[in-house]
Design a protein around this motif. Structure first.
Motif, PDB file in Angstrom:
ATOM      1  N   VAL A   1      46.377 -33.311  11.358  1.00 37.60           N
ATOM      2  CA  VAL A   1      45.433 -34.301  11.902  1.00 37.60           C
ATOM      3  C   VAL A   1      44.075 -34.136  11.234  1.00 37.60           C
ATOM      4  N   ARG A   2      43.635 -32.892  11.056  1.00 30.43           N
ATOM      5  CA  ARG A   2      42.357 -32.651  10.381  1.00 30.43           C
ATOM      6  C   ARG A   2      42.363 -33.199   8.965  1.00 30.43           C
ATOM      7  N   ASP A   3      43.463 -32.973   8.243  1.00 27.64           N
ATOM      8  CA  ASP A   3      43.564 -33.484   6.881  1.00 27.64           C
ATOM      9  C   ASP A   3      43.504 -35.007   6.847  1.00 27.64           C
ATOM     10  N   LYS A   4      44.161 -35.659   7.800  1.00 29.37           N
ATOM     11  CA  LYS A   4      44.135 -37.124   7.851  1.00 29.37           C
ATOM     12  C   LYS A   4      42.735 -37.639   8.171  1.00 29.37           C
ATOM     13  N   VAL A   5      42.024 -36.951   9.055  1.00 28.53           N
ATOM     14  CA  VAL A   5      40.659 -37.373   9.387  1.00 28.53           C
ATOM     15  C   VAL A   5      39.756 -37.218   8.174  1.00 28.53           C
ATOM     16  N   VAL A   6      39.867 -36.106   7.463  1.00 28.35           N
ATOM     17  CA  VAL A   6      39.055 -35.890   6.260  1.00 28.35           C
ATOM     18  C   VAL A   6      39.397 -36.939   5.199  1.00 28.35           C
ATOM     19  N   GLU A   7      40.675 -37.232   5.045  1.00 33.45           N
ATOM     20  CA  GLU A   7      41.096 -38.244   4.070  1.00 33.45           C
ATOM     21  C   GLU A   7      40.534 -39.624   4.425  1.00 33.45           C
ATOM     22  N   ALA A   8      40.555 -39.972   5.712  1.00 34.32           N
ATOM     23  CA  ALA A   8      40.005 -41.263   6.137  1.00 34.32           C
ATOM     24  C   ALA A   8      38.500 -41.308   5.903  1.00 34.32           C
ATOM     25  N   TYR A   9      37.816 -40.207   6.170  1.00 36.52           N
ATOM     26  CA  TYR A   9      36.376 -40.154   5.943  1.00 36.52           C
ATOM     27  C   TYR A   9      36.050 -40.323   4.463  1.00 36.52           C
TER      28      TYR A   9
ATOM     29  N   GLU B   1      37.868 -41.842   2.290  1.00 37.91           N
ATOM     30  CA  GLU B   1      38.181 -43.233   1.932  1.00 37.91           C
ATOM     31  C   GLU B   1      37.037 -44.163   2.337  1.00 37.91           C
ATOM     32  N   ILE B   2      36.445 -43.891   3.489  1.00 39.45           N
ATOM     33  CA  ILE B   2      35.296 -44.710   3.935  1.00 39.45           C
ATOM     34  C   ILE B   2      34.113 -44.518   2.975  1.00 39.45           C
ATOM     35  N   LEU B   3      33.898 -43.286   2.529  1.00 39.58           N
ATOM     36  CA  LEU B   3      32.802 -43.037   1.600  1.00 39.58           C
ATOM     37  C   LEU B   3      32.995 -43.746   0.257  1.00 39.58           C
ATOM     38  N   ARG B   4      34.243 -43.959  -0.136  1.00 42.00           N
ATOM     39  CA  ARG B   4      34.514 -44.652  -1.405  1.00 42.00           C
ATOM     40  C   ARG B   4      34.332 -46.163  -1.336  1.00 42.00           C
TER      41      ARG B   4
END
Length: 94
Positions: free
Chosen positions: A78-86, A88-91
């Motif tokens: 779950v932590r990895d998915k949250v970091v990945e989503a964050y 993606e938002i920054l990009r």
């Protein structure tokens, strides 16, 4: 109309209203997730302590360790998915 059909229909609608999912807020869901994680880890620790002094069944120890491992892997996923989503938002272009 058949009486059996009417009773079945009424029973269906009563069961449907009882079994309907209740809307829960994201905060409640996250709080339940965190408390469940903490409870799983504390249960595993208690079982491990009991096994060290000879008061626990070896099968219970293995099960508690497997549950703890699954909980930790779930939280890290779950932590990895949250970091990945964050990230993606920054990009995203502004």
């Amino acid at each position: 109309m058949d009486i059996k059909t009417t009773l079945a229909t009424q029973g269906y609608f009563q069961a449907r209203s009882v079994a309907a999912p209740q809307p829960a807020s994201a905060e409640e869901g996250f709080a339940n997730f965190v408390s469940g994680f903490a409870a799983t880890l504390s249960e595993g620790e208690a079982t491990a302590r009991a096994a060290m002094v000879g008061g626990a069944d070896p099968h219970a120890l293995v099960r508690a360790l497997a549950d703890s491992q699954l909980a930790v892997e779930t939280v890290s996923t779950v932590r990895d998915k949250v970091v990945e989503a964050y990230q993606e938002i920054l990009r995203m272009p502004v």
